[in-house]
Design a protein around this motif. Structure first.
Motif, PDB file in Angstrom:
ATOM      1  N   THR A  32    -100.531 -13.367  43.303  1.00 28.41           N
ATOM      2  CA  THR A  32    -100.703 -12.670  41.901  1.00 28.41           C
ATOM      3  C   THR A  32    -100.978 -13.331  40.767  1.00 28.41           C
ATOM      4  OG1 THR A  32     -99.424 -10.565  43.080  1.00 28.41           O
ATOM      5  CG2 THR A  32     -99.868 -10.804  40.630  1.00 28.41           C
ATOM      6  N   LEU A  33     -99.955 -14.285  40.820  1.00 24.36           N
ATOM      7  CA  LEU A  33    -100.043 -15.402  39.497  1.00 24.36           C
ATOM      8  C   LEU A  33    -101.332 -16.047  39.583  1.00 24.36           C
ATOM      9  CD1 LEU A  33     -99.026 -16.646  37.096  1.00 24.36           C
ATOM     10  CD2 LEU A  33     -97.466 -17.904  38.570  1.00 24.36           C
ATOM     11  N   ALA A  34    -101.697 -16.610  40.742  1.00 22.77           N
ATOM     12  CA  ALA A  34    -102.961 -17.194  41.054  1.00 22.77           C
ATOM     13  C   ALA A  34    -104.173 -16.691  40.348  1.00 22.77           C
ATOM     14  CB  ALA A  34    -103.163 -17.776  42.570  1.00 22.77           C
ATOM     15  N   ALA A  35    -104.184 -15.249  40.939  1.00 21.23           N
ATOM     16  CA  ALA A  35    -105.104 -14.302  40.366  1.00 21.23           C
ATOM     17  C   ALA A  35    -105.390 -14.162  38.858  1.00 21.23           C
ATOM     18  CB  ALA A  35    -105.251 -12.946  41.105  1.00 21.23           C
ATOM     19  N   GLN A  36    -104.101 -14.014  38.390  1.00 17.65           N
ATOM     20  CA  GLN A  36    -103.947 -13.788  37.021  1.00 17.65           C
ATOM     21  C   GLN A  36    -104.506 -14.875  36.143  1.00 17.65           C
ATOM     22  OE1 GLN A  36     -99.801 -13.059  36.474  1.00 17.65           O
ATOM     23  NE2 GLN A  36    -100.024 -10.947  36.358  1.00 17.65           N
ATOM     24  N   LEU A  37    -104.205 -16.326  36.713  1.00 19.23           N
ATOM     25  CA  LEU A  37    -104.487 -17.489  35.960  1.00 19.23           C
ATOM     26  C   LEU A  37    -105.907 -18.058  36.301  1.00 19.23           C
ATOM     27  CD1 LEU A  37    -101.095 -19.434  36.051  1.00 19.23           C
ATOM     28  CD2 LEU A  37    -102.462 -18.104  34.270  1.00 19.23           C
ATOM     29  N   GLY A  38    -106.690 -17.320  37.453  1.00 14.95           N
ATOM     30  CA  GLY A  38    -107.747 -17.791  37.953  1.00 14.95           C
ATOM     31  C   GLY A  38    -107.914 -19.272  38.600  1.00 14.95           C
ATOM     32  N   VAL A  39    -106.765 -19.574  39.406  1.00 11.49           N
ATOM     33  CA  VAL A  39    -106.809 -20.883  39.910  1.00 11.49           C
ATOM     34  C   VAL A  39    -106.306 -20.566  41.477  1.00 11.49           C
ATOM     35  CG1 VAL A  39    -105.736 -21.741  38.054  1.00 11.49           C
ATOM     36  CG2 VAL A  39    -104.203 -20.840  39.503  1.00 11.49           C
ATOM     37  N   GLY A  40    -106.161 -21.480  42.102  1.00 14.56           N
ATOM     38  CA  GLY A  40    -106.219 -21.499  43.669  1.00 14.56           C
ATOM     39  C   GLY A  40    -104.709 -21.233  43.819  1.00 14.56           C
TER      40      GLY A  40
ATOM     41  N   LYS B  25     -99.514 -23.343  30.471  1.00 15.05           N
ATOM     42  CA  LYS B  25     -99.498 -24.541  30.127  1.00 15.05           C
ATOM     43  C   LYS B  25     -99.963 -25.663  30.655  1.00 15.05           C
ATOM     44  CE  LYS B  25     -95.982 -23.168  26.737  1.00 15.05           C
ATOM     45  NZ  LYS B  25     -94.652 -23.576  26.138  1.00 15.05           N
ATOM     46  N   ILE B  26     -99.491 -25.540  32.096  1.00 10.80           N
ATOM     47  CA  ILE B  26     -99.840 -26.640  33.155  1.00 10.80           C
ATOM     48  C   ILE B  26    -101.412 -26.591  33.506  1.00 10.80           C
ATOM     49  CG2 ILE B  26     -99.377 -27.447  35.530  1.00 10.80           C
ATOM     50  CD1 ILE B  26     -96.512 -26.620  34.843  1.00 10.80           C
ATOM     51  N   VAL B  27    -101.658 -25.222  33.806  1.00 10.82           N
ATOM     52  CA  VAL B  27    -103.190 -25.228  33.879  1.00 10.82           C
ATOM     53  C   VAL B  27    -104.218 -25.645  32.687  1.00 10.82           C
ATOM     54  CG1 VAL B  27    -104.893 -23.284  34.400  1.00 10.82           C
ATOM     55  CG2 VAL B  27    -102.895 -23.249  35.372  1.00 10.82           C
TER      56      VAL B  27
ATOM     57  N   LEU C  44    -103.536 -30.308  41.912  1.00 13.23           N
ATOM     58  CA  LEU C  44    -102.125 -30.438  41.416  1.00 13.23           C
ATOM     59  C   LEU C  44    -101.427 -28.858  41.896  1.00 13.23           C
ATOM     60  CD1 LEU C  44     -99.837 -31.059  39.285  1.00 13.23           C
ATOM     61  CD2 LEU C  44    -100.888 -29.732  37.625  1.00 13.23           C
ATOM     62  N   GLN C  45    -100.407 -28.885  42.116  1.00  8.43           N
ATOM     63  CA  GLN C  45     -99.764 -27.583  42.806  1.00  8.43           C
ATOM     64  C   GLN C  45     -98.469 -27.393  41.944  1.00  8.43           C
ATOM     65  OE1 GLN C  45     -96.947 -25.759  46.259  1.00  8.43           O
ATOM     66  NE2 GLN C  45     -98.570 -26.855  46.963  1.00  8.43           N
ATOM     67  N   ILE C  46     -98.603 -26.013  41.202  1.00  8.94           N
ATOM     68  CA  ILE C  46     -97.263 -25.704  40.572  1.00  8.94           C
ATOM     69  C   ILE C  46     -96.283 -25.123  41.536  1.00  8.94           C
ATOM     70  CG2 ILE C  46     -96.554 -24.117  38.864  1.00  8.94           C
ATOM     71  CD1 ILE C  46     -99.164 -24.248  37.520  1.00  8.94           C
ATOM     72  N   ARG C  47     -95.188 -25.602  41.823  1.00  5.77           N
ATOM     73  CA  ARG C  47     -94.241 -25.114  42.720  1.00  5.77           C
ATOM     74  C   ARG C  47     -92.846 -25.242  41.759  1.00  5.77           C
ATOM     75  NH1 ARG C  47     -93.119 -27.489  48.638  1.00  5.77           N
ATOM     76  NH2 ARG C  47     -92.433 -29.292  47.343  1.00  5.77           N
TER      77      ARG C  47
ATOM     78  N   TYR D 104    -108.180 -32.675  32.295  1.00  3.94           N
ATOM     79  CA  TYR D 104    -108.418 -33.880  33.139  1.00  3.94           C
ATOM     80  C   TYR D 104    -109.266 -33.300  34.437  1.00  3.94           C
ATOM     81  CZ  TYR D 104    -105.010 -36.076  30.315  1.00  3.94           C
ATOM     82  OH  TYR D 104    -104.283 -36.741  29.454  1.00  3.94           O
ATOM     83  N   ASN D 105    -109.794 -32.251  34.252  1.00  2.45           N
ATOM     84  CA  ASN D 105    -110.822 -31.781  35.265  1.00  2.45           C
ATOM     85  C   ASN D 105    -110.116 -31.691  36.742  1.00  2.45           C
ATOM     86  OD1 ASN D 105    -112.984 -31.045  33.718  1.00  2.45           O
ATOM     87  ND2 ASN D 105    -113.303 -33.526  33.877  1.00  2.45           N
ATOM     88  N   VAL D 106    -108.765 -31.258  36.723  1.00  2.00           N
ATOM     89  CA  VAL D 106    -108.012 -31.564  38.025  1.00  2.00           C
ATOM     90  C   VAL D 106    -107.785 -29.713  38.254  1.00  2.00           C
ATOM     91  CG1 VAL D 106    -105.865 -32.026  39.156  1.00  2.00           C
ATOM     92  CG2 VAL D 106    -106.928 -33.634  37.622  1.00  2.00           C
ATOM     93  N   PRO D 107    -108.023 -29.615  39.491  1.00  2.00           N
ATOM     94  CA  PRO D 107    -108.022 -28.129  40.040  1.00  2.00           C
ATOM     95  C   PRO D 107    -106.403 -27.938  40.110  1.00  2.00           C
ATOM     96  CG  PRO D 107    -109.004 -29.366  41.661  1.00  2.00           C
ATOM     97  CD  PRO D 107    -108.896 -30.107  40.583  1.00  2.00           C
ATOM     98  N   VAL D 108    -106.017 -26.585  40.144  1.00  2.00           N
ATOM     99  CA  VAL D 108    -104.672 -26.310  40.209  1.00  2.00           C
ATOM    100  C   VAL D 108    -104.559 -25.108  41.345  1.00  2.00           C
ATOM    101  CG1 VAL D 108    -102.433 -25.101  39.046  1.00  2.00           C
ATOM    102  CG2 VAL D 108    -104.229 -26.764  37.770  1.00  2.00           C
ATOM    103  N   VAL D 109    -103.367 -25.281  42.218  1.00  2.00           N
ATOM    104  CA  VAL D 109    -102.958 -24.033  42.928  1.00  2.00           C
ATOM    105  C   VAL D 109    -101.620 -23.698  42.758  1.00  2.00           C
ATOM    106  CG1 VAL D 109    -104.664 -24.862  44.799  1.00  2.00           C
ATOM    107  CG2 VAL D 109    -102.165 -25.751  44.757  1.00  2.00           C
TER     108      VAL D 109
END
Length: 230
Positions: free
Chosen positions: A83-91, A64-66, A41-44, A72-77
């Motif tokens: 910067t936001l990816a690092a803050q949330l610990g996602v891709g 909330k999306i992460v 899943l990509q947040i754009r 559902y064990n779906v990775p997020v980018v």
């Protein structure tokens, strides 16, 4: 004696958010994720970012999306925002002008997904491969409502990119992703190619909420018919 047939793995559906109002977006994502079909899943959220307090709004939405995707064990980018990816610990997914792969690898946790836009250029695929990106995204495969004026790939460009992704002469493997105008009806035209991710926005997210589940089922059927001699 006939040569044994080689079957390529079935790709994963890679869902990107659209610019729906957040409550509706969240409900659509929840519905799509509940089908078990979504592999990434990509947040754009371009329109949210364009608002005066866009960064704050995006952060609140992304949290909330992460959390939803984690159920559902779906990775997020995150699109274009290291910067936001690092803050949330996602891709993160990076365009060609949105930071380096090496910088992303330094700031993110090991084995975090890092994607790179490569358009239709096999040299950009090789560069992403050499830099250690997780996947290279090629497109647009077809014209789309999201980017109606994007240049579309030729079949040979796509094949060349996929061949580069599988090149065993380099010591770094890279997954291939396709994007742009892909639907459950036209995806069969790519059957047999070594693609890991099929990125979709409008064909799922632009539908009314009550049609999301059925559309995901139609995608599931299309992908069930994916394998063919490579």
């Amino acid at each position: 004696m006939a040569k044994p047939l080689t079957l390529v793995p079935v790709p994963k559906l890679y869902l990107l958010t659209n610019d729906d109002e957040f409550e509706l977006l969240y409900r659509k994502l929840e519905t799509a994720l509940a089908t078990g079909l979504i592999g990434l899943l990509q947040i754009r959220r371009k329109q949210v970012l364009a608002m005066p307090n866009g960064q704050t709004l995006l952060y609140d939405e992304a949290v909330k999306i992460v959390a939803l995707a984690a159920e559902y064990n779906v990775p997020v980018v995150i699109n274009d925002d290291l910067t936001l990816a690092a803050q949330l610990g996602v891709g993160v997914h990076l365009g060609q002008q949105d930071g380096s792969i090496s910088q992303a690898k330094q700031q993110l946790m090991p084995n975090t997904i890092i994607g790179r836009t490569c358009h239709g250029n096999v040299d950009l695929v090789k560069a992403a491969q050499d830099d250690g990106a997780s996947y290279a995204a090629m497109g647009a495969v077809f014209a789309s409502t999201t980017k109606p004026n994007a240049n579309t790939l030729s079949r040979s460009q796509l094949i060349d990119g996929c061949q580069q992704g599988r090149d065993n002469s380099v010591n770094k493997s890279i997954d291939m992703c396709v994007i742009g105008g892909l639907t459950a009806e036209n995806i069969g035209q790519l059957a047999g190619l070594p693609i890991t991710y099929i990125a979709v926005v409008g064909d799922i997210m632009d539908l009314p909420l009550d049609r999301i589940t059925k559309r995901c089922q139609e995608w599931q059927q299309a992908l069930a018919e994916w394998q063919s001699p490579a």
